[in-house]
Every structure is written in C-alpha cells, then in structure tokens.
Design an enzyme around this catalytic site. Sequence first.
Site, PDB file in Angstrom:
ATOM      1  N   GLU A   1       0.818  -1.212   0.000  1.00  0.00           N
ATOM      2  CA  GLU A   1       0.000   0.000   0.000  1.00  0.00           C
ATOM      3  C   GLU A   1       0.853   1.264   0.000  1.00  0.00           C
ATOM      4  OE1 GLU A   1      -4.123  -1.444   2.050  1.00  0.00           O
ATOM      5  OE2 GLU A   1      -2.467  -1.055   3.420  1.00  0.00           O
TER       6      GLU A   1
ATOM      7  N   HIS B   1      -1.637   4.439   8.377  1.00  0.00           N
ATOM      8  CA  HIS B   1      -2.814   3.680   7.945  1.00  0.00           C
ATOM      9  C   HIS B   1      -2.916   2.441   8.817  1.00  0.00           C
ATOM     10  CE1 HIS B   1      -5.626   1.284   5.759  1.00  0.00           C
ATOM     11  NE2 HIS B   1      -4.709   0.455   5.281  1.00  0.00           N
TER      12      HIS B   1
ATOM     13  N   HIS C   1      -5.670  -0.874  10.512  1.00  0.00           N
ATOM     14  CA  HIS C   1      -6.902  -1.651  10.424  1.00  0.00           C
ATOM     15  C   HIS C   1      -7.503  -1.725  11.826  1.00  0.00           C
ATOM     16  CE1 HIS C   1      -5.114  -3.959   6.695  1.00  0.00           C
ATOM     17  NE2 HIS C   1      -5.199  -2.654   6.513  1.00  0.00           N
TER      18      HIS C   1
ATOM     19  N   TYR D   1     -11.428  17.594  20.356  1.00  0.00           N
ATOM     20  CA  TYR D   1     -10.118  17.083  19.960  1.00  0.00           C
ATOM     21  C   TYR D   1     -10.186  16.302  18.650  1.00  0.00           C
ATOM     22  CZ  TYR D   1      -8.836  18.753  24.492  1.00  0.00           C
ATOM     23  OH  TYR D   1      -8.633  19.575  25.562  1.00  0.00           O
TER      24      TYR D   1
ATOM     25  N   HIS E   1     -12.141  -1.437   5.506  1.00  0.00           N
ATOM     26  CA  HIS E   1     -10.678  -1.514   5.452  1.00  0.00           C
ATOM     27  C   HIS E   1     -10.039  -0.810   6.648  1.00  0.00           C
ATOM     28  CE1 HIS E   1      -6.964  -1.176   2.565  1.00  0.00           C
ATOM     29  NE2 HIS E   1      -6.590  -1.376   3.814  1.00  0.00           N
TER      30      HIS E   1
END
Length: 207
Positions: A73, A92, A94, A119, A159
């Site tokens: 990725e 990134h 999961h 926040y 995802h």
Amino acid sequence: MSERELREQIVEHGRSLYARGLTAGSSGNISVRLPDGMLVTPTNSCLGRLEPDEITKLDSIGNVISGRPPSKEAFLHQAYYQSRQSERAVVHLHSTWSVAVSCLTDINPNDVLPPITAYFVMRVGRLPLIPYFPPGDEQLADAVARVARVSRGALLANHGPVIGAVDLDQAVYAIEELEETAKLFMILRGLPTRFLTASQAEKLNPS
C-alpha cells in the site's frame, strides 16, 4: 530529524500502536516523507517487530533505494503526499472501531463521524468515506489523492483509516483520536446524544 532518527521513530510508534491493539498481525503501515522520497514500513511486516534498517526507503518515483520490499500500500502514501504537500507523515491502520464504522450502511460518506469532541475536530476534521477497493488495488491511489485535497484523513470502506500530519507524532496522535472517536460513536449509537454544534465545530476545524 536525521533519516536514522526517523527510522527509529517509526519503530517506536509501530511498537506502541501494536502493543495497544491498534493494529494486528502484519496489518497497517507507516510512512515519513523525505526530501528525496519517503520511508515506509515493509510488506508483510508486523508494526510491533520493526527494525530500523529493514524499513524501506523509496525515491521520489517509488524505486526502492534500501531496506526490504515496501508495503503493497505504499502507493496510497505516495498519492496522499502528492495531494498534501505540507504533510510529512502518514499512518494507515486496520483498527477495530474505525473498521467497524467503515462497514456501516447508514453513515454519511461525506463526513463519517459527527463532531463528538473538540479534539477529534481539531486533529482530524472532516472524515470522508472512500469506497471499497480490494487490497493492493491501485485505483485506491486516485481515490485517496482526490479526498486528500480536501481532508487530512479518510476512512477506507471495509478496510480502515488513513491520516497524515506535519510529522509522525502528530499523525499518530490524529489516528489515535480517530479510533477513540469511532469507539465513542459505536457506543453512543441509538442513545440520545449531544454533539458539537456546527458553529462550535467550525471554530475548531483544521481542514
């Protein structure tokens, strides 16, 4: 920071994210932009067991300069940087609660999470949903590039979240805030809830 210090910082944050259950197995990836390319975690690597010298260094067009083969990725990170020139790090994951939200059918694709806390608004801002693409599908790069022009973070359908910031510390803080807000959102579903008003959120929104 020197390149060595950035490599060590990626290792430190990867281990912390893994130890706290924000990523599992070999899922998730981290990158830091360099003047001549980027550092990115290797393919099939566990963020909890990274080694500084194994982290991949890519040049400005994606060629491997050193380290192990890059995350499949890596193109997602490159697309993000192309759209947001001021950002220097991307994370990134999961992570469980964010992925759960990304699977819901009744969320707003233009802004997935409501302004639950100040926040979240300050660290993340608007959070669009990117439609589902199979793992490694490079069409995802175009989708991320489009969304990154208007938002520093996005949720990939079925995802997980991706978000960038001016440095790696700030990118990690942002994705942690996103995950906690996703958890709050799921806990509060079906309950009478007071969110920040549009006026309150507008005064805080970073995007």
